[in-house]
Design an enzyme around this catalytic site. Structure first.
Site, short mmCIF file in Angstrom:
data_model
loop_
_atom_site.label_atom_id
_atom_site.label_comp_id
_atom_site.label_asym_id
_atom_site.label_seq_id
_atom_site.Cartn_x
_atom_site.Cartn_y
_atom_site.Cartn_z
NE ARG A 54 7.23 -25.38 4.75
CZ ARG A 54 6.48 -26.36 5.17
NH1 ARG A 54 5.18 -26.37 4.91
NH2 ARG A 54 6.97 -27.37 5.85
NE ARG A 95 14.20 -24.90 0.64
CZ ARG A 95 13.45 -25.20 1.71
NH1 ARG A 95 12.13 -25.20 1.60
NH2 ARG A 95 14.01 -25.48 2.86
CD GLN A 208 9.79 -24.25 8.76
OE1 GLN A 208 10.21 -24.00 9.89
NE2 GLN A 208 10.62 -24.40 7.74
CG ASP A 249 12.78 -32.16 4.05
OD1 ASP A 249 12.07 -31.35 3.47
OD2 ASP A 249 12.77 -32.30 5.29
CG ASN A 259 12.07 -34.09 8.95
OD1 ASN A 259 11.49 -33.79 7.92
ND2 ASN A 259 11.53 -33.88 10.14
CE LYS A 260 13.01 -27.22 8.13
NZ LYS A 260 13.89 -26.50 7.17
#
Ligand code: MRU
Length: 368
Positions: A54, A95, A208, A249, A259-260
């Site tokens: 990932r 994804r 993560q 990302d 992003n996350k």
């Protein structure tokens, strides 16, 4: 980077059989260091979708190797081109948010199309997979060097006390082929003996931060502290954060950053507390076709990631329920931080403002 003193990348070809791809299966970290061997496109698609691998850069590199495996499979199938096109679609569907996935697959399709024979196409796909991985590694190394200057500047004002960096999710070497994006400047500073300490957001639901970022910082000997996802604002109010560095990302050509999930809230807290908020990304994470962050597709994952937690006890991975079985849960994987909250972008070509003009000054080949 090093694992137990030995150098590793996150993905590589089996040196005894170049038709096999090896990768670190991140589902088992930090408890076990497991290497998985992948030999088919279907296996690579599963590895990306189920997050054995990932992180934006590594997703791209994995897709690059996946397309190389597709050409090997295609040579034994009835129709070479059809097999390759289907494999590209299968990998692209794994994804949705990290743009590196499409970027790597498109690069492979262009390379493979130049091949005159099946063997020539396999050779070109292998060369391109290696180039995608090598470029990712080199760009992350350069991000480290450019970001280091920002940490050095702050260190000069800290009187020998550590520079405190807050990061979210994992944008370290595990999210790329090597070095990382957000953590590359931290490693560069640590390697230069600059005192640096990292506040590591736990990053629920998949953790993560506490599982991967904490593990890789620990392997490299970088001082760090895991914090709950909601603790960052409190630490900023107390002056305990000198700068935030996160990964991305997908970043639009105008500077909006996906992003996350939870990154946006850190950016809001950073602005309220006048803490610089930097985003580190290789240029493969820019989406040159999108002008507004609201157009970025946001991955929604299964509710079980929120309603269950896994952990390690007595040498075994255990999964437990952490929510009422009947409650619905919505699991958004990413959010978009608008460019006005971003102090700067750290790229392989240098640091720039998060706006179209500054981005295109660094990457003029994308100006239309
Ligand atoms: O869902 P993941 O783990 O693939 O998410 C990616 C991330 O680790 C982060 O969003 C990261 O900051 C950007 S990728 C380097």
């Amino acid at each position: 980077m090093k694992v137990g003193g030995q150098h590793f990348r996150t993905i590589w070809l089996n040196p005894e059989n170049e038709r096999l791809v090896q990768l670190i299966d991140q589902r088992f970290l930090p408890h076990r260091f497991v290497i998985e061997e992948v030999s088919t496109v279907a296996q690579m698609a599963t590895a990306i979708r189920e997050m054995h691998v990932r992180g934006a850069g590594l997703i791209g590199a994995s897709a690059g190797y996946g397309m190389y495996l597709a050409t090997i499979e295609a040579a034994g199938s009835g129709s070479f081109d059809e097999h390759v096109v289907n494999a590209a679609a299968q990998l692209k569907a794994t994804r949705p948010t990290a743009v590196n996935l499409t970027w790597a697959i498109e690069w492979q399709l262009t390379s493979i199309a130049k091949g005159k024979t099946a063997q020539h196409k396999i050779d070109l796909a292998l060369r391109t997979a290696r180039r995608i991985a090598a470029e990712d590694e080199e760009h992350c190394r350069m991000i480290g060097q450019h970001g280091l200057k920002l940490i050095e500047q702050i260190a000069r004002t800290r009187d020998g006390k550590p520079v405190n960096v807050l990061t979210h999710c994992n944008a370290g070497w595990l999210a790329f082929v090597d070095y990382g994006s957000a953590l590359a400047p931290v490693y560069a500073a640590h390697d230069r003996a600059l005192p640096v300490h990292v506040w590591v957001d736990e990053t629920r639901p998949r953790s993560q931060g506490s599982k991967l970022t904490a593990w890789e910082l620990g392997q490299h000997g970088v001082p760090h502290t895991i914090i709950a996802d909601s603790a960052g604002g409190h630490l900023m109010q107390r002056g305990a954060v000198d700068l935030v560095i996160v990964g991305s990302d997908r970043t639009t050509c105008t500077g909006d950053v996906a992003n996350k999930i939870g990154t946006y809230l850190k950016a809001l807290a950073a602005q309220d507390n006048e803490v610089p908020f930097y985003v580190a990304l290789p240029s493969s994470s820019f989406d040159w076709t999108i002008r507004d962050g609201s157009e970025i597709p946001i991955e929604e994952r299964g509710a079980e990631e929120l309603k269950r937690a896994d952990g390690w006890r007595d040498g075994q991975m255990l999964e437990v329920s952490v929510a009422p079985e009947d409650s619905p849960a919505a699991n958004y994987g990413f959010d978009v931080t608008p460019r006005r909250l971003v102090t700067g972008l750290i790229t392989e070509r240098g640091v720039c403002k998060a706006d179209e003009k500054s981005i295109l000054e660094l990457f003029p080949e994308h100006a239309s």
